[in-house]
Design a protein around this motif. Structure first.
Motif, PDB file in Angstrom:
ATOM      1  N   LEU A 182       0.836  -1.203   0.000  1.00 47.26           N
ATOM      2  CA  LEU A 182       0.000   0.000   0.000  1.00 47.26           C
ATOM      3  C   LEU A 182       0.867   1.248   0.000  1.00 47.26           C
ATOM      4  O   LEU A 182       0.575   2.220  -0.704  1.00 47.26           O
ATOM      5  N   GLY A 183       1.950   1.245   0.772  1.00 45.69           N
ATOM      6  CA  GLY A 183       2.867   2.378   0.779  1.00 45.69           C
ATOM      7  C   GLY A 183       3.604   2.516  -0.545  1.00 45.69           C
ATOM      8  O   GLY A 183       3.777   3.626  -1.066  1.00 45.69           O
ATOM      9  N   SER A 184       4.028   1.389  -1.108  1.00 41.96           N
ATOM     10  CA  SER A 184       4.754   1.412  -2.381  1.00 41.96           C
ATOM     11  C   SER A 184       3.887   1.943  -3.514  1.00 41.96           C
ATOM     12  O   SER A 184       4.395   2.564  -4.450  1.00 41.96           O
ATOM     13  N   MET A 185       2.584   1.723  -3.434  1.00 41.77           N
ATOM     14  CA  MET A 185       1.666   2.207  -4.463  1.00 41.77           C
ATOM     15  C   MET A 185       1.635   3.733  -4.512  1.00 41.77           C
ATOM     16  O   MET A 185       1.235   4.314  -5.522  1.00 41.77           O
ATOM     17  N   VAL A 231       6.085   2.929 -11.742  1.00 46.46           N
ATOM     18  CA  VAL A 231       6.549   2.878 -13.121  1.00 46.46           C
ATOM     19  C   VAL A 231       5.483   3.468 -14.043  1.00 46.46           C
ATOM     20  O   VAL A 231       5.781   4.182 -14.988  1.00 46.46           O
ATOM     21  N   LYS A 232       4.215   3.162 -13.745  1.00 51.17           N
ATOM     22  CA  LYS A 232       3.099   3.633 -14.570  1.00 51.17           C
ATOM     23  C   LYS A 232       1.827   3.603 -13.745  1.00 51.17           C
ATOM     24  O   LYS A 232       1.660   2.741 -12.889  1.00 51.17           O
ATOM     25  N   LYS A 233       0.939   4.548 -14.048  1.00 55.66           N
ATOM     26  CA  LYS A 233      -0.369   4.581 -13.392  1.00 55.66           C
ATOM     27  C   LYS A 233      -1.445   4.762 -14.448  1.00 55.66           C
ATOM     28  O   LYS A 233      -1.234   5.443 -15.448  1.00 55.66           O
ATOM     29  N   THR A 234      -2.578   4.140 -14.206  1.00 60.68           N
ATOM     30  CA  THR A 234      -3.783   4.425 -14.985  1.00 60.68           C
ATOM     31  C   THR A 234      -4.848   4.818 -13.960  1.00 60.68           C
ATOM     32  O   THR A 234      -4.566   4.910 -12.765  1.00 60.68           O
ATOM     33  N   VAL A 272      -1.839   0.590 -10.841  1.00 57.14           N
ATOM     34  CA  VAL A 272      -0.492   1.128 -10.714  1.00 57.14           C
ATOM     35  C   VAL A 272       0.508  -0.016 -10.921  1.00 57.14           C
ATOM     36  O   VAL A 272       0.267  -1.150 -10.493  1.00 57.14           O
ATOM     37  N   VAL A 273       1.593   0.286 -11.623  1.00 57.88           N
ATOM     38  CA  VAL A 273       2.694  -0.660 -11.808  1.00 57.88           C
ATOM     39  C   VAL A 273       3.867  -0.122 -11.011  1.00 57.88           C
ATOM     40  O   VAL A 273       4.253   1.040 -11.163  1.00 57.88           O
ATOM     41  N   ILE A 274       4.411  -0.972 -10.137  1.00 62.04           N
ATOM     42  CA  ILE A 274       5.551  -0.564  -9.314  1.00 62.04           C
ATOM     43  C   ILE A 274       6.707  -1.546  -9.493  1.00 62.04           C
ATOM     44  O   ILE A 274       6.505  -2.685  -9.924  1.00 62.04           O
ATOM     45  N   ARG A 275       7.901  -1.088  -9.154  1.00 61.57           N
ATOM     46  CA  ARG A 275       9.061  -1.983  -9.109  1.00 61.57           C
ATOM     47  C   ARG A 275       8.974  -2.780  -7.807  1.00 61.57           C
ATOM     48  O   ARG A 275       8.678  -2.210  -6.760  1.00 61.57           O
ATOM     49  N   TYR A 325       8.326  -6.491 -11.741  1.00 57.05           N
ATOM     50  CA  TYR A 325       7.322  -5.472 -11.466  1.00 57.05           C
ATOM     51  C   TYR A 325       6.128  -6.104 -10.760  1.00 57.05           C
ATOM     52  O   TYR A 325       5.898  -7.318 -10.857  1.00 57.05           O
ATOM     53  N   LEU A 326       5.343  -5.262 -10.115  1.00 56.64           N
ATOM     54  CA  LEU A 326       4.061  -5.672  -9.554  1.00 56.64           C
ATOM     55  C   LEU A 326       2.987  -4.780 -10.154  1.00 56.64           C
ATOM     56  O   LEU A 326       3.156  -3.554 -10.227  1.00 56.64           O
ATOM     57  N   VAL A 327       1.889  -5.391 -10.566  1.00 51.80           N
ATOM     58  CA  VAL A 327       0.749  -4.672 -11.124  1.00 51.80           C
ATOM     59  C   VAL A 327      -0.382  -4.797 -10.109  1.00 51.80           C
ATOM     60  O   VAL A 327      -0.778  -5.919  -9.760  1.00 51.80           O
ATOM     61  N   LEU A 328      -0.871  -3.643  -9.624  1.00 52.60           N
ATOM     62  CA  LEU A 328      -1.876  -3.644  -8.549  1.00 52.60           C
ATOM     63  C   LEU A 328      -3.062  -2.757  -8.902  1.00 52.60           C
ATOM     64  O   LEU A 328      -2.889  -1.708  -9.532  1.00 52.60           O
ATOM     65  N   PRO A 329      -4.247  -3.135  -8.441  1.00 53.68           N
ATOM     66  CA  PRO A 329      -5.409  -2.266  -8.636  1.00 53.68           C
ATOM     67  C   PRO A 329      -5.507  -1.258  -7.491  1.00 53.68           C
ATOM     68  O   PRO A 329      -5.055  -1.527  -6.379  1.00 53.68           O
TER      69      PRO A 329
END
Length: 194
Positions: free
Chosen positions: A26-29, A36-39, A43-46, A56-60
Motif C-alpha cells: 500500500l505504501g509502495s503504491m 513505473v506507470k499509473k492508470t 499502478v505498476v511498481i518496481r 514489477y508488480l501490477v496492482l489495482p
C-alpha cells in the motif's frame, strides 16, 4: 524502541501503530520512486525485493485482497492488467517476461508479478523464493483470466499442495540441471546469461 524513535508519526504529530509488513504494498503504491506507470484503476511498481533482473508488480487501486476475491465483474480490470503486461514486454524486448499470481500471496492487496525468467537477483535467497516463481504455485496471468471468465472465480489450493510446491526439489527453469542447493543454482543461472 519507542514509536517516536521509529519515526512513526501522523500529520498532527501523534504516534500511530506501524502497518503490518503484509500491507507494505500500500505504501509502495504511493511512492513516486517505486511507480513505473499509473492508470485510472491500476499502478505498476518496481518490486522492492526483485527475484530477477526485471520484476514489477501490477496492482489495482480497488481494495481487492487476493485472486480469490476476483469475480466476473473484475474481467475488464484483469484485461487491463494484461495490456500493461504487454506494454512491459514491449519495453523489455530483450528479456523473456512472465506474468502471474502467487497461489498463496504473502502480501495483502491483489498483485500480479511481471518477472524475467533469468531469476538473477541478490534478493533470490531461498528455495521458497525459487519455488514460488517456478512451480504451479505461480499461476499464469492467462489462467487466472480464463478462470474468472469461464468459472467466475479461482479455486484455492490446499495446504497440502502449498507445502508440496514449496518443498519441490530445485531444478533450473531454463534447462534440466538439478542443483544441490541455492548457491549452486544461482551460480548455474549465470551460465544462461547471454
Amino acid at each position: 524502541m519507542s514509536k517516536r524513535k521509529l519515526g512513526i508519526m501522523t500529520g498532527s504529530g501523534t504516534t500511530k501503530q506501524p502497518r503490518h509488513w503484509s500491507l507494505g504494498l500500500l505504501g509502495s503504491m504511493e511512492d513516486p520512486e517505486s511507480i513505473v506507470k499509473k492508470t485510472e484503476r491500476i499502478v505498476v511498481i518496481r518490486d522492492k525485493y526483485p527475484k530477477a533482473k526485471i520484476h514489477y508488480l501490477v496492482l489495482p487501486y480497488e481494495d481487492i485482497n487476493s485472486i480469490y476475491k476476483l469475480t466476473e465483474k473484475h474481467t475488464s480490470l484483469l484485461e487491463e492488467f494484461g495490456k500493461l503486461y504487454e506494454e512491459l514486454k514491449e519495453k523489455h524486448k530483450e528479456s523473456n517476461l512472465r506474468a502471474g499470481f502467487h497461489a498463496v500471496p504473502s502480501m495483502q492487496r491483489l498483485h500480479m508479478h511481471v518477472i524475467s525468467t533469468d531469476m538473477i537477483s541478490p534478493c533470490l535467497k531461498t528455495k521458497v523464493h525459487w519455488n514460488s516463481f517456478t512451480t504451479r504455485f505461480f499461476i499464469p496471468y492467462q489462467d487466472v483470466l480464463k478462470g474468472i471468465k469461464e468459472d467466475g472465480g479461482i479455486k484455492k489450493i490446499s495446504n497440502e499442495l502449498h507445502k508440496s510446491l514449496m518443498s519441490t526439489e530445485l531444478i533450473c527453469n531454463q534447462c534440466n540441471f538439478k542443483p544441490k542447493n541455492m548457491p549452486q543454482l544461482k551460480e548455474h543461472l549465470l551460465t544462461h546469461v547471454k
